[in-house]
Design a protein around this motif. Sequence first.
Motif, PDB file in Angstrom:
ATOM      1  N   LEU A  21       0.651  -1.316  -0.051  1.00 34.24           N
ATOM      2  CA  LEU A  21       0.132  -0.041   0.009  1.00 34.24           C
ATOM      3  C   LEU A  21       0.786   1.266   0.162  1.00 34.24           C
ATOM      4  O   LEU A  21       0.364   2.397   0.131  1.00 34.24           O
ATOM      5  N   VAL A  22       2.180   1.150  -0.236  1.00 34.18           N
ATOM      6  CA  VAL A  22       2.951   2.391  -0.320  1.00 34.18           C
ATOM      7  C   VAL A  22       2.515   3.313  -1.247  1.00 34.18           C
ATOM      8  O   VAL A  22       2.289   2.821  -2.398  1.00 34.18           O
ATOM      9  N   GLY A  23       2.383   4.379  -0.898  1.00 33.16           N
ATOM     10  CA  GLY A  23       1.747   5.816  -1.812  1.00 33.16           C
ATOM     11  C   GLY A  23       0.371   5.722  -1.542  1.00 33.16           C
ATOM     12  O   GLY A  23      -0.185   6.789  -2.112  1.00 33.16           O
ATOM     13  N   PRO A  88      -5.826  -3.069  -3.210  1.00 30.31           N
ATOM     14  CA  PRO A  88      -6.991  -2.988  -3.741  1.00 30.31           C
ATOM     15  C   PRO A  88      -7.473  -1.427  -4.310  1.00 30.31           C
ATOM     16  O   PRO A  88      -8.474  -1.270  -4.490  1.00 30.31           O
ATOM     17  N   VAL A  89      -6.343  -0.570  -3.983  1.00 30.18           N
ATOM     18  CA  VAL A  89      -6.961   1.063  -3.817  1.00 30.18           C
ATOM     19  C   VAL A  89      -7.478   1.253  -5.302  1.00 30.18           C
ATOM     20  O   VAL A  89      -8.456   1.978  -5.586  1.00 30.18           O
ATOM     21  N   LYS A  94     -12.787   2.447  -8.459  1.00 29.89           N
ATOM     22  CA  LYS A  94     -13.780   1.918  -9.417  1.00 29.89           C
ATOM     23  C   LYS A  94     -15.107   1.388  -9.088  1.00 29.89           C
ATOM     24  O   LYS A  94     -15.761   1.072  -9.673  1.00 29.89           O
ATOM     25  N   SER A  95     -15.310   1.098  -7.784  1.00 31.68           N
ATOM     26  CA  SER A  95     -16.380   0.488  -7.202  1.00 31.68           C
ATOM     27  C   SER A  95     -17.457   1.012  -6.858  1.00 31.68           C
ATOM     28  O   SER A  95     -18.778   0.330  -6.630  1.00 31.68           O
ATOM     29  N   SER A  96     -17.621   2.444  -7.035  1.00 30.37           N
ATOM     30  CA  SER A  96     -18.779   3.135  -6.921  1.00 30.37           C
ATOM     31  C   SER A  96     -19.682   2.937  -5.512  1.00 30.37           C
ATOM     32  O   SER A  96     -20.761   2.803  -5.539  1.00 30.37           O
TER      33      SER A  96
END
Length: 218
Positions: A21-23, A88-89, A94-96
């Motif tokens: 998850l870096v960033g 998963p970012v 895009k998951s709305s």
Amino acid sequence: ITVHKGELPELEKTERSLSHLVGANFEHIIVAQLKPELHSFARKKFPKSRLILNKDNSIYDAMNIGLDQSSGLFVTFLNSGDELLGSPVDLLEKSSSRCLQFRSTLAIDNLIMSGMVMNHQNFIAPNSNIRYQEQHGIFSDAEWMETNIKTFGLKMVEKPMAKFYYGGVSTRPSMKIAIKNLRFDKLLKSRIKFFLKAMLISLGAEWITKIILKRKYL
């Protein structure tokens, strides 16, 4: 959110996996029961995480404590010892604002089991006031996910997000509560089938598993 009880090596493994998850803009909340002599050491060991040291009533109480403290747009759980497999970012964007269910990945010694079975380690939900009903035991896990799905909708993702390990809290359900709710809850039914297969394979009884799953016992 990571729930932890005991020594620190398992927690360190989970923390290291967050390098994926870096960033990204995220927070890591650790709800932990530790020996008093480990408190100051743990705070130094995990300076980037929000460490909540407390005595909780159950794993689900601890998960609610983590939810109460969370401030992000989405929440997910990695129990101590679980490992994040990727970020998963991009999918969240895009998951709305729907829930995301990823493929389950369970490790039993050198064996890896994978399937589209819903567990809190492969489930992301929009942050809300939905909480675990801890008095329902293992059923509260399925209940929490179902309530989120009914509220926000669901997007299925065929790739795994995290790996968890047989023998942890998540693979030791209360069978009394599970059986009580089995006929009413398809989600819980699929989880029990998944973990029963894992348990039998771990005992070297894969042929028994195949017989059970072909019959209508589950």
